[in-house]
Design a protein around this motif. Structure first.
Motif, short mmCIF file in Angstrom:
data_model
loop_
_atom_site.label_atom_id
_atom_site.label_comp_id
_atom_site.label_asym_id
_atom_site.label_seq_id
_atom_site.Cartn_x
_atom_site.Cartn_y
_atom_site.Cartn_z
N ARG A 9 0.68 -1.10 -0.11
CA ARG A 9 -0.03 0.01 -0.01
C ARG A 9 0.87 1.29 -0.01
N VAL A 10 2.12 1.20 0.92
CA VAL A 10 2.95 2.16 0.99
C VAL A 10 3.56 2.48 -0.48
N ALA A 11 4.05 1.37 -1.13
CA ALA A 11 4.60 1.39 -2.46
C ALA A 11 3.73 1.84 -3.62
N ASP A 12 2.24 1.68 -3.73
CA ASP A 12 1.50 2.37 -4.25
C ASP A 12 1.35 3.62 -4.27
N LEU A 13 1.14 4.15 -2.95
CA LEU A 13 1.19 5.65 -2.84
C LEU A 13 2.75 6.20 -2.99
N ILE A 16 2.47 6.27 -7.27
CA ILE A 16 1.67 7.29 -7.66
C ILE A 16 2.19 8.69 -7.61
N THR A 17 2.71 8.91 -6.24
CA THR A 17 3.40 10.23 -6.00
C THR A 17 4.61 10.56 -6.84
N LEU A 18 5.45 9.48 -7.10
CA LEU A 18 6.42 9.81 -8.00
C LEU A 18 6.04 9.93 -9.41
N SER A 19 5.19 8.91 -9.88
CA SER A 19 4.74 9.20 -11.04
C SER A 19 4.09 10.61 -11.43
N LEU A 20 3.27 11.06 -10.50
CA LEU A 20 2.65 12.27 -10.78
C LEU A 20 3.69 13.47 -10.60
N GLY A 21 4.75 13.21 -9.84
CA GLY A 21 5.71 14.22 -9.91
C GLY A 21 6.49 14.30 -10.95
N CYS A 22 6.92 13.31 -11.69
CA CYS A 22 7.59 13.00 -12.83
C CYS A 22 6.70 13.53 -13.81
N LEU A 23 5.36 13.41 -13.99
CA LEU A 23 4.60 14.05 -14.94
C LEU A 23 4.53 15.58 -14.88
N LEU A 55 15.24 4.51 -10.64
CA LEU A 55 15.68 3.80 -9.64
C LEU A 55 14.67 3.83 -8.34
N LEU A 56 14.00 5.15 -8.23
CA LEU A 56 13.03 5.10 -7.02
C LEU A 56 11.81 4.35 -7.49
N ALA A 57 11.37 4.42 -8.85
CA ALA A 57 10.28 3.90 -9.33
C ALA A 57 10.18 2.58 -9.43
N LEU A 58 11.40 1.79 -9.58
CA LEU A 58 11.45 0.35 -9.92
C LEU A 58 10.97 -0.50 -8.72
N ALA A 116 4.95 7.83 -16.96
CA ALA A 116 4.50 8.37 -15.87
C ALA A 116 2.95 7.96 -15.64
N LEU A 117 2.26 8.41 -16.80
CA LEU A 117 0.63 8.21 -16.83
C LEU A 117 0.50 6.60 -16.61
N SER A 118 1.16 5.85 -17.47
CA SER A 118 0.98 4.40 -17.47
C SER A 118 1.34 3.86 -16.17
N LEU A 119 2.31 4.18 -15.47
CA LEU A 119 2.79 3.85 -13.94
C LEU A 119 1.77 4.41 -13.04
N ALA A 120 1.33 5.50 -13.13
CA ALA A 120 0.32 6.02 -11.97
C ALA A 120 -0.93 5.12 -12.39
N SER A 121 -1.42 5.11 -13.59
CA SER A 121 -2.60 4.25 -13.96
C SER A 121 -2.47 2.77 -13.26
N ALA A 122 -1.13 2.10 -13.33
CA ALA A 122 -0.71 0.91 -12.89
C ALA A 122 -1.12 0.94 -11.45
N HIS A 123 -0.62 1.83 -10.77
CA HIS A 123 -0.55 1.84 -9.27
C HIS A 123 -2.11 2.22 -8.80
N GLY A 124 -2.82 3.18 -9.37
CA GLY A 124 -4.28 3.54 -9.20
C GLY A 124 -5.22 2.19 -9.26
N LEU A 125 -5.01 1.38 -10.33
CA LEU A 125 -5.52 0.26 -10.38
C LEU A 125 -5.33 -0.77 -9.52
N ASN A 126 -4.06 -1.00 -9.35
CA ASN A 126 -3.50 -2.00 -8.17
C ASN A 126 -4.14 -1.40 -6.81
#
Length: 134
Positions: A9-13, A16-23, A55-58, A116-126
């Motif tokens: 759950r923390v990893a999903d948050l 999402i935060t990293l993906s949105l920051g990247c975007l 390296l943080l997103a992986l 970033a959009l794909s990764l944020a979507s993945a975390h959101g769906l997860n």
């Protein structure tokens, strides 16, 4: 009383935060640089920023998707995360000019934004699949 929060759950948050920051970095920063050229020296980020984000997103994606899979057994979030990470890696390669492209800056923004959009979507769906009732 403090209830422990599962790592996935923390990893999903975090994902999402990293993906949105990247975007925001990919889309908003260039716009700010165009609108305020005088501020450009103070708004720039180091060259290593893209690599650090990847390296943080992986590990965030790995922990979140593995935890999600154990809970909901759906492949879509993991597939979207893999595509997102691949696009982020392509963005890094374009940024570093490690791959031959006509316009590396545009390719960097495109790959990184889509990743970033794909990764944020993945975390959101997860997140959604993990917390869906019934």
């Amino acid at each position: 009383m403090c209830i422990p929060v599962p790592r996935s759950r923390v990893a999903d948050l975090a994902g999402i935060t990293l993906s949105l920051g990247c975007l925001v970095h990919c889309l908003l920063l260039p716009l700010l640089l165009l609108l305020a050229p005088a501020l450009a020296p103070w708004l720039g980020l180091p060259e290593s920023f893209h690599a650090a984000v990847l390296l943080l997103a992986l590990p965030a994606a790995w922990v979140a998707m593995a935890g999600g899979w154990r809970h909901h057994r759906r492949r879509l979030p993991a597939i979207l995360a893999a595509v997102g990470l691949l696009l982020l890696a392509l963005g890094l390669a374009a940024h570093g000019q490690w791959i031959a492209l006509g316009d590396p800056e545009t390719a960097d923004r495109l790959f990184t934004s889509l990743g970033a959009l794909s990764l944020a979507s993945a975390h959101g769906l997860n997140w959604r699949f993990r917390h869906r009732r019934g």
